[in-house]
Motif scaffolding. Structure first.
Motif, PDB file in Angstrom:
ATOM      1  N   ALA A  50     -10.577 -13.864   8.326  1.00  0.00           N
ATOM      2  CA  ALA A  50     -10.696 -14.077   6.884  1.00  0.00           C
ATOM      3  C   ALA A  50     -10.050 -15.396   6.471  1.00  0.00           C
ATOM      4  O   ALA A  50     -10.591 -16.132   5.638  1.00  0.00           O
ATOM      5  CB  ALA A  50     -10.058 -12.912   6.134  1.00  0.00           C
ATOM      6  N   ALA A  51      -8.884 -15.693   7.059  1.00  0.00           N
ATOM      7  CA  ALA A  51      -8.182 -16.922   6.713  1.00  0.00           C
ATOM      8  C   ALA A  51      -8.979 -18.160   7.134  1.00  0.00           C
ATOM      9  O   ALA A  51      -9.079 -19.137   6.384  1.00  0.00           O
ATOM     10  CB  ALA A  51      -6.807 -16.935   7.368  1.00  0.00           C
ATOM     11  N   GLU A  52      -9.551 -18.120   8.331  1.00  0.00           N
ATOM     12  CA  GLU A  52     -10.339 -19.253   8.807  1.00  0.00           C
ATOM     13  C   GLU A  52     -11.527 -19.512   7.894  1.00  0.00           C
ATOM     14  O   GLU A  52     -11.829 -20.660   7.554  1.00  0.00           O
ATOM     15  CB  GLU A  52     -10.821 -19.000  10.230  1.00  0.00           C
ATOM     16  CG  GLU A  52     -11.595 -20.171  10.830  1.00  0.00           C
ATOM     17  CD  GLU A  52     -12.026 -19.908  12.261  1.00  0.00           C
ATOM     18  OE1 GLU A  52     -12.572 -20.828  12.886  1.00  0.00           O
ATOM     19  OE2 GLU A  52     -11.833 -18.777  12.743  1.00  0.00           O
ATOM     20  N   ALA A  53     -12.185 -18.432   7.472  1.00  0.00           N
ATOM     21  CA  ALA A  53     -13.328 -18.586   6.569  1.00  0.00           C
ATOM     22  C   ALA A  53     -12.907 -19.166   5.229  1.00  0.00           C
ATOM     23  O   ALA A  53     -13.701 -19.847   4.570  1.00  0.00           O
ATOM     24  CB  ALA A  53     -14.007 -17.228   6.370  1.00  0.00           C
ATOM     25  N   GLY A  54     -11.651 -18.913   4.826  1.00  0.00           N
ATOM     26  CA  GLY A  54     -11.151 -19.414   3.552  1.00  0.00           C
ATOM     27  C   GLY A  54     -10.424 -20.732   3.645  1.00  0.00           C
ATOM     28  O   GLY A  54      -9.857 -21.196   2.647  1.00  0.00           O
ATOM     29  N   GLY A  55     -10.383 -21.334   4.835  1.00  0.00           N
ATOM     30  CA  GLY A  55      -9.728 -22.631   4.995  1.00  0.00           C
ATOM     31  C   GLY A  55      -8.230 -22.563   5.180  1.00  0.00           C
ATOM     32  O   GLY A  55      -7.523 -23.558   4.964  1.00  0.00           O
ATOM     33  N   TYR A  56      -7.719 -21.400   5.600  1.00  0.00           N
ATOM     34  CA  TYR A  56      -6.288 -21.245   5.849  1.00  0.00           C
ATOM     35  C   TYR A  56      -6.008 -21.083   7.341  1.00  0.00           C
ATOM     36  O   TYR A  56      -6.880 -20.653   8.106  1.00  0.00           O
ATOM     37  CB  TYR A  56      -5.743 -20.008   5.115  1.00  0.00           C
ATOM     38  CG  TYR A  56      -5.427 -20.255   3.661  1.00  0.00           C
ATOM     39  CD1 TYR A  56      -4.126 -20.471   3.226  1.00  0.00           C
ATOM     40  CD2 TYR A  56      -6.442 -20.275   2.714  1.00  0.00           C
ATOM     41  CE1 TYR A  56      -3.839 -20.693   1.891  1.00  0.00           C
ATOM     42  CE2 TYR A  56      -6.172 -20.499   1.374  1.00  0.00           C
ATOM     43  CZ  TYR A  56      -4.867 -20.704   0.962  1.00  0.00           C
ATOM     44  OH  TYR A  56      -4.587 -20.933  -0.351  1.00  0.00           O
ATOM     45  N   GLN A  57      -4.790 -21.416   7.729  1.00  0.00           N
ATOM     46  CA  GLN A  57      -4.332 -21.170   9.090  1.00  0.00           C
ATOM     47  C   GLN A  57      -3.243 -20.098   9.060  1.00  0.00           C
ATOM     48  O   GLN A  57      -2.666 -19.823   8.010  1.00  0.00           O
ATOM     49  CB  GLN A  57      -3.789 -22.447   9.723  1.00  0.00           C
ATOM     50  CG  GLN A  57      -2.595 -23.050   9.001  1.00  0.00           C
ATOM     51  CD  GLN A  57      -2.125 -24.339   9.627  1.00  0.00           C
ATOM     52  OE1 GLN A  57      -2.508 -24.690  10.725  1.00  0.00           O
ATOM     53  NE2 GLN A  57      -1.266 -25.063   8.917  1.00  0.00           N
ATOM     54  N   ILE A  58      -2.984 -19.480  10.209  1.00  0.00           N
ATOM     55  CA  ILE A  58      -1.989 -18.418  10.314  1.00  0.00           C
ATOM     56  C   ILE A  58      -0.788 -18.921  11.102  1.00  0.00           C
ATOM     57  O   ILE A  58      -0.940 -19.516  12.169  1.00  0.00           O
ATOM     58  CB  ILE A  58      -2.574 -17.172  11.008  1.00  0.00           C
ATOM     59  CG1 ILE A  58      -3.804 -16.655  10.251  1.00  0.00           C
ATOM     60  CG2 ILE A  58      -1.518 -16.074  11.120  1.00  0.00           C
ATOM     61  CD1 ILE A  58      -3.521 -16.207   8.839  1.00  0.00           C
ATOM     62  N   LEU A  59       0.394 -18.674  10.574  1.00  0.00           N
ATOM     63  CA  LEU A  59       1.638 -18.988  11.280  1.00  0.00           C
ATOM     64  C   LEU A  59       2.302 -17.677  11.672  1.00  0.00           C
ATOM     65  O   LEU A  59       2.687 -16.878  10.810  1.00  0.00           O
ATOM     66  CB  LEU A  59       2.582 -19.811  10.390  1.00  0.00           C
ATOM     67  CG  LEU A  59       3.957 -20.128  10.998  1.00  0.00           C
ATOM     68  CD1 LEU A  59       3.809 -21.069  12.191  1.00  0.00           C
ATOM     69  CD2 LEU A  59       4.882 -20.741   9.955  1.00  0.00           C
ATOM     70  N   LEU A  60       2.417 -17.425  12.980  1.00  0.00           N
ATOM     71  CA  LEU A  60       3.072 -16.216  13.480  1.00  0.00           C
ATOM     72  C   LEU A  60       4.572 -16.438  13.435  1.00  0.00           C
ATOM     73  O   LEU A  60       5.091 -17.364  14.065  1.00  0.00           O
ATOM     74  CB  LEU A  60       2.607 -15.928  14.909  1.00  0.00           C
ATOM     75  CG  LEU A  60       3.110 -14.639  15.558  1.00  0.00           C
ATOM     76  CD1 LEU A  60       2.604 -13.424  14.798  1.00  0.00           C
ATOM     77  CD2 LEU A  60       2.658 -14.583  17.011  1.00  0.00           C
ATOM     78  N   ILE A  61       5.288 -15.604  12.688  1.00  0.00           N
ATOM     79  CA  ILE A  61       6.725 -15.792  12.539  1.00  0.00           C
ATOM     80  C   ILE A  61       7.452 -14.493  12.860  1.00  0.00           C
ATOM     81  O   ILE A  61       6.900 -13.403  12.761  1.00  0.00           O
ATOM     82  CB  ILE A  61       7.112 -16.266  11.121  1.00  0.00           C
ATOM     83  CG1 ILE A  61       6.661 -15.248  10.061  1.00  0.00           C
ATOM     84  CG2 ILE A  61       6.509 -17.619  10.839  1.00  0.00           C
ATOM     85  CD1 ILE A  61       7.041 -15.644   8.653  1.00  0.00           C
ATOM     86  N   HIS A  62       8.702 -14.621  13.254  1.00  0.00           N
ATOM     87  CA  HIS A  62       9.508 -13.464  13.608  1.00  0.00           C
ATOM     88  C   HIS A  62      10.968 -13.860  13.486  1.00  0.00           C
ATOM     89  O   HIS A  62      11.348 -14.976  13.770  1.00  0.00           O
ATOM     90  CB  HIS A  62       9.212 -13.029  15.048  1.00  0.00           C
ATOM     91  CG  HIS A  62       9.906 -11.754  15.426  1.00  0.00           C
ATOM     92  ND1 HIS A  62       9.497 -10.527  14.971  1.00  0.00           N
ATOM     93  CD2 HIS A  62      10.982 -11.529  16.212  1.00  0.00           C
ATOM     94  CE1 HIS A  62      10.291  -9.588  15.456  1.00  0.00           C
ATOM     95  NE2 HIS A  62      11.199 -10.172  16.212  1.00  0.00           N
ATOM     96  N   GLY A  63      11.784 -12.931  13.012  1.00  0.00           N
ATOM     97  CA  GLY A  63      13.192 -13.262  12.908  1.00  0.00           C
ATOM     98  C   GLY A  63      13.931 -12.465  11.863  1.00  0.00           C
ATOM     99  O   GLY A  63      15.146 -12.558  11.756  1.00  0.00           O
ATOM    100  N   GLY A  64      13.233 -11.678  11.055  1.00  0.00           N
ATOM    101  CA  GLY A  64      13.935 -10.766  10.159  1.00  0.00           C
ATOM    102  C   GLY A  64      13.946 -11.183   8.708  1.00  0.00           C
ATOM    103  O   GLY A  64      13.373 -10.521   7.863  1.00  0.00           O
TER     104      GLY A  64
END
Length: 360
Positions: free
Chosen positions: A101-115
């Motif tokens: 969905a993000a790619e179709a909308g022109g967004y990228q995903i940032l995988l984050i972790h840490g609380g």
């Protein structure tokens, strides 16, 4: 003539917290490679100073104030729910839906972790945040989690939590209707005419709350049916004589394997075992095969989740289907709408379906 008001800077935060500018920079850019080490008390002191001064730094020299990063953060868990980054099939499938969905909308995903994900929002590193909710019964950082949500709500940040709720305050969420899912299981059990039923969740003193909910709902829906639901064959959480197994991530095949071995040794194996999730069910199937227990002739098994590989178990698993990719797509649609309308708020509930296969 209107006087210009000086914007609070990183030096002001450092001065109030009694630390160096480099330490403040580290706190507000946790992904940055640096040799600076700090205690939890120091990190909290910096965050409190920033809150007092209403300090919200921008992310990077390349982003102008107010400019979109065209990035959506995807967090694998709530604070302290997972000790290390853990990517099971559950978050992977949700990420597939979110990413498409993000790619179709022109967004990228940032995988984050840490609380503590406030930093990513405060410094505008991401435009929105999708959080996977794994809520254990006891979380030592529960207060911090609530404080984080309060900050997000106060600043009208675009965020949504998948499969979790917060009793202390309303949070935007996308949840599965567990009640409907367990009702489908109970109806199947009644239709099949199984004489006795047990439940296998997590063999730990601190299980996930949605597994406890499913266990209690199963008892509720089978009450008065004449089906034997003895307490001794409901294995979830702390029980006398049940081992407290170490956690590997949050879903463990070992829970299912050890539960079947324990019930088999006791001679109390029920006619049907309902499992808190498909990974536990896979452990049940494995142990049953090792012990020579025929499925479904001697032991019927029902899972919950319908992960991609569940239809390829031997035998294929009867389970409740969660539309994980749909969760990801709905999460994207929610945060995008929230970006356009800061007052938007929703708590979405999805009804699951039952996939009847060869284990029942």
């Amino acid at each position: 003539m209107k006087m210009a008001v000086a914007r609070t800077g990183i030096k002001d935060v450092a001065r109030l917290a009694g630390v160096s500018v480099a330490t403040v920079s580290k706190v507000f850019n946790p992904s940055r490679t640096t040799n600076i080490r700090m205690s939890e008390s120091t990190r909290r002191r910096v965050l409190e100073a920033a809150e007092q001064l209403d300090y919200t730094p921008n992310y990077g020299a390349t982003l102008l104030r107010g400019q979109s990063s065209h990035t959506i953060g995807f967090s694998l868990s709530l604070p302290a729910e997972v000790g290390a980054m853990y990517m099971s099939d559950y978050p992977r499938e949700i990420l597939n839906g979110l990413g498409q969905a993000a790619e179709a909308g022109g967004y990228q995903i940032l995988l984050i972790h840490g609380g503590d994900y406030r930093n990513y929002m405060d410094i505008e590193r991401i435009d929105a945040l999708v959080i996977l909710g794994f809520r254990v019964i006891s979380n030592a950082r529960q207060a911090e989690m609530i404080e984080m949500f309060q900050r997000f709500n106060r600043r009208q940040y675009p965020y949504v939590v998948i499969n979790n709720s917060c009793d202390a305050l309303p949070v935007p969420s996308i949840n599965l209707d567990n009640r409907h899912g367990v009702k489908l299981i109970a109806e199947l059990i009644r239709r099949k005419g199984y004489s006795s039923v047990g439940f296998v969740g997590e063999l730990t003193s601190n299980p996930q709350s949605h597994l406890v909910e499913r266990e209690n709902l199963l008892r509720e829906f089978l009450a008065g049916s004449g089906i034997n639901c003895d307490e001794s064959v409901f294995l979830n959480g702390a029980r006398p004589g049940v081992p407290d197994l170490p956690r590997t991530g949050l879903y463990s095949h070992t829970d299912g394997m050890e539960a079947v071995r324990l019930l088999h040794r006791r001679g109390t194996l029920p006619r049907c075992l309902v499992c808190g999730n498909d990974t536990i069910a896979q452990g049940v199937i494995c142990a049953a095969a090792q012990l020579g227990i025929r499925i479904p002739e001697e032991l019927a098994i029902i899972g919950f989740d319908d992960l991609l590989y569940s239809q390829f178990f031997n035998p294929p698993l009867t389970t409740v289907h969660q539309p994980y990719e749909e969760f990801g797509r709905l999460a994207y649609e929610y945060v995008i709408r929230k970006l356009a309308d800061p007052d938007h708020f929703a708590q979405i509930e999805i009804k699951p379906t039952l996939m009847e296969r060869s284990t029942t």
